[in-house]
Design an enzyme around this catalytic site. Structure first.
Site, PDB file in Angstrom:
ATOM      1  NE  ARG A 112      -4.126   1.733   0.962  1.00  0.00           N
ATOM      2  CZ  ARG A 112      -5.139   2.003   0.155  1.00  0.00           C
ATOM      3  NH1 ARG A 112      -5.170   1.564  -1.082  1.00  0.00           N
ATOM      4  NH2 ARG A 112      -6.158   2.713   0.574  1.00  0.00           N
ATOM      5  CB  THR A 386      -9.241   0.033  -8.230  1.00  0.00           C
ATOM      6  OG1 THR A 386      -9.378   0.853  -7.614  1.00  0.00           O
ATOM      7  CG2 THR A 386      -9.965  -0.184  -8.679  1.00  0.00           C
ATOM      8  CB  THR A 404      -5.956   0.606  -6.209  1.00  0.00           C
ATOM      9  OG1 THR A 404      -6.822   1.687  -6.529  1.00  0.00           O
ATOM     10  CG2 THR A 404      -5.290   0.894  -4.880  1.00  0.00           C
ATOM     11  CG  ASP A 428      -8.543   5.104  -0.173  1.00  0.00           C
ATOM     12  OD1 ASP A 428      -9.680   5.541  -0.437  1.00  0.00           O
ATOM     13  OD2 ASP A 428      -8.042   4.131  -0.763  1.00  0.00           O
ATOM     14  CB  SER A 457      -7.061  -0.426   1.456  1.00  0.00           C
ATOM     15  OG  SER A 457      -7.539  -1.021   0.270  1.00  0.00           O
ATOM     16  CB  SER A 458     -12.498  -1.025   0.664  1.00  0.00           C
ATOM     17  OG  SER A 458     -12.885   0.087   1.394  1.00  0.00           O
ATOM     18  N   GLY A 478     -13.616  -1.383  -6.862  1.00  0.00           N
ATOM     19  CA  GLY A 478     -14.912  -0.777  -6.551  1.00  0.00           C
ATOM     20  C   GLY A 478     -14.958   0.004  -5.259  1.00  0.00           C
ATOM     21  N   GLY A 479     -13.792   0.466  -4.765  1.00  0.00           N
ATOM     22  CA  GLY A 479     -13.798   1.300  -3.564  1.00  0.00           C
ATOM     23  C   GLY A 479     -14.455   0.573  -2.401  1.00  0.00           C
TER      24      GLY A 479
HETATM   25  O1  DON Z   1      -7.978   1.007  -1.415  1.00  0.00           O
HETATM   26  C1  DON Z   1      -9.149   1.290  -1.606  1.00  0.00           C
HETATM   27  O2  DON Z   1     -10.054   0.903  -0.907  1.00  0.00           O
HETATM   28  C2  DON Z   1      -9.510   2.142  -2.797  1.00  0.00           C
HETATM   29  N1  DON Z   1      -8.424   3.043  -3.091  1.00  0.00           N
HETATM   30  C3  DON Z   1      -9.854   1.251  -3.954  1.00  0.00           C
HETATM   31  C4  DON Z   1     -10.241   2.046  -5.175  1.00  0.00           C
HETATM   32  C5  DON Z   1     -11.018   1.286  -6.149  1.00  0.00           C
HETATM   33  O3  DON Z   1     -11.387   0.154  -5.951  1.00  0.00           O
HETATM   34  C6  DON Z   1     -11.358   1.995  -7.357  1.00  0.00           C
HETATM   35  N2  DON Z   1     -12.124   1.141  -8.177  1.00  0.00           N
HETATM   36  N3  DON Z   1     -13.177   1.300  -8.612  1.00  0.00           N
END
Ligand code: DON
Length: 575
Positions: A112, A386, A404, A428, A457-458, A478-479
């Protein structure tokens, strides 16, 4: 699918520099970057790769065919994604790898991004105390120190082929080019304004006339960066010319990343977050991803409720899962952040009694508004303490990687002369308590900015083991919807007995505590929506596809069923 008069076959150079004791030269294999098809599903005997782009999946399988294992293939696929899928594949971002190796070992690798040394808690606040999300989401100041290259090298100790060989397909794709898909053309066209706004040197993605399907994208600067990495290892990115170009870019755009930040970046192996679910062992990512713990909480909150009997997309099942998602995300906002900086009460938040207590005010007849679902009261203070790709090989290695730039194309800033996008991962962090990030997630102290800290992060790269052996390899972008999509895909497979395709393709939904609304995608049953509205649920506007899930399942006869999501160009390859 694609045709081009000049048909070029990319020859994979099998490099002679082999590590002692490793397999020697494999036969030359090819990827054709000018003519390729998108396979949504393969059944394979020897190995399989599913990723967001067909050329990247092909690069991974090419490495498997050359004698590499699943870790080799995951490295090659990520590097190829950095070229062919600049939306999210990256050198300038970060990610997580969860792996199960042939010898039974499980791994969780954290690469990360880290907050730069000069970052501070209030760096995105105006003088009047208001949050400036433009700065945390776009341009130079939104970037954390990239972790991807360090992560690739950290994972390489479990690979078999020389790194120089794994990076070669990416170099060829960058140098000689590849033809872009219709959706890539659309997204590059959409990006033109931001590219002009957030770049000090016009990147190769800027084009006078619109991009169209079948155009060739050549990335010379990126190829040169990849070659420096090929020659010098991680130092080819974190030191020397590439580091100099990043630091110069930061200076031109008033960003914070320094040469020392780059040199000090480290990827870290951490104990995976693992738990049992009805005899399966589910292995996920620990902090600084909330993914593993959220999945654990959600699965345990449904485990004793016989959700399978309620039926897929029944009112009962959707309402239960919505309430479970809400409760897990309330805890995320209060308690979760980088465990190296903040004591996250992981054991307590995943304690069975705690989770049962969390469901005490669950009412199957009505919504429990988020205003009354506070983060859980800990039973007692914690004692001391992502884009996604899925790969599997026949030796018993399985690798789930989610990586991502945060937003699509990250900060929208390309490092001048180096050809890659920088992330906007700083968003984030919780830039101010209660201020939602771009995914609507809120947080506080646990996820406040500190120099060197990793933002929460997710991302939820996940393995399901059955009798100690890989059974499912899954994950998605997908965040904040990531943990809920992995949750739903697993419930679809393990509880609703769906085929892998159905489990991935069926419409999904999402609740994240705040905002207090259910998010749905096309195909969500209208009768359930109506019934839930009567029970007190609010729904946000229906959105486009939720997630892009890449899933491999091991069939009873040992073959691999690899399924790529139909919500994008995602492709499955195997042999
Ligand atoms: O780490 C995370 O949770 C986010 N930065 C992920 C971003 C993400 O999945 C974008 N995709 N649609």
């Amino acid at each position: 699918m694609f045709h081009k008069s000049l048909l070029f076959s990319l020859l994979l150079v099998i490099l002679s520099a082999c590590k002692p004791g490793q397999k020697n030269a494999a036969p030359a294999l090819t990827i054709d970057p000018y003519q390729y098809t998108i396979n949504k599903k393969v059944i394979a005997e020897n190995g399989a790769v599913v990723s967001a782009h067909p050329l990247a999946s092909k690069a991974g399988v090419l490495i498997l065919r050359s004698g590499g294992n699943a870790v080799d293939a995951a490295i090659a696929t990520q590097l190829a994604l950095a070229v062919v899928y600049p939306n999210a594949g990256n050198l300038g971002g970060g990610g997580f790898m969860v792996a199960h190796l042939q010898d039974g070992k499980t791994l969780a690798l954290d690469y990360r991004e880290m907050a730069p040394g000069a970052a501070h808690r209030d760096m995105y606040l105006h003088a009047n105390g208001e949050a400036d999300t433009d700065k945390s989401q776009l341009g130079h100041l939104s970037s954390g120190v990239p972790g991807t290259v360090a992560g690739l090298f950290a994972s390489h100790q479990y690979a078999r082929l020389p790194f120089a060989q794994l990076i070669q397909p990416a170099i060829d794709l960058a140098e000689k080019g590849f033809i872009i898909t219709a959706s890539e053309a659309r997204s590059l066209n959409y990006l033109q304004g931001d590219l002009k706004k957030y770049n000090t040197v016009p990147p190769v993605f800027v084009k006078k006339s619109p991009w169209k399907e079948g155009d060739t994208l050549i990335q010379k600067d990126l190829a040169a960066t990849l070659k420096r990495i090929q020659k010098k290892g991680a130092a080819g990115f974190y030191e020397g010319e590439t580091a100099r170009l990043i630091v110069e870019e930061m200076k031109r755009g008033t960003g914070l990343i320094t040469a020392a930040d780059l040199k000090n970046y480290t990827a870290k192996y951490r104990p995976p977050h693992a738990f049992d679910y009805k005899g399966y062992k589910i292995v996920g990512m620990p902090m600084p991803s909330s993914g593993g713990l959220l999945l654990h909480q959600m699965m345990k909150m449904i485990e004793d409720r016989n959700i399978g009997a309620m039926g897929f997309h029944s009112l009962q099942a959707i309402q239960l899962m919505t309430e479970v998602e809400r409760r897990a995300f309330a805890d995320r906002a209060e308690y979760m952040g980088d465990g190296d900086f903040y004591k996250v009460p992981v054991a307590m938040l995943s304690n069975d009694v705690y989770l049962q207590n969390r469901m005490r005010n669950y009412d199957p007849a009505k919504a429990t508004p988020s205003s009354i679902i506070k983060p859980g009261e800990l039973l007692r203070a914690e004692s001391e303490e992502t884009t996604h790709l899925s790969v599997i090989d026949k030796e018993g290695n399985a690798v789930a990687v989610t990586t991502t730039l945060n937003n699509s194309y990250g900060s929208r800033t390309v490092v001048g002369g180096a050809g890659f996008f920088l992330n906007d991962e700083m968003d984030d962090f919780s830039i101010k308590p209660g201020v939602p990030n771009m995914y609507g997630a809120v947080g506080g102290e646990a996820n406040a900015i500190k120099p060197g800290k990793r933002m929460l992060s997710s991302m939820t790269p996940t393995l399901v083991l059955k009798n100690g052996k890989p059974y499912i390899v899954v994950g998605t972008p997908g965040g904040t919807t990531i943990p809920t999509q992995v949750f739903q895909t697993l419930v679809n497979m393990l509880e609703f007995n769906m085929s892998t395709e159905e489990a991935v393709y069926k419409p999904k939904f999402h609740h994240q505590w705040l905002p207090d609304e259910v998010m749905t995608e096309k195909g969500f049953p209208p009768a359930v929506k109506e019934a839930m509205q009567k029970m007190g649920y609010s729904f946000s506007k229906e959105r486009g596809g939720i997630g892009r899930t890449e899933c491999i399942r091991v069939l009873p006869d040992g073959r691999f069923e690899a399924v790529a999501d139909n919500r994008g160009d995602d492709a499955a390859e195997g042999f």
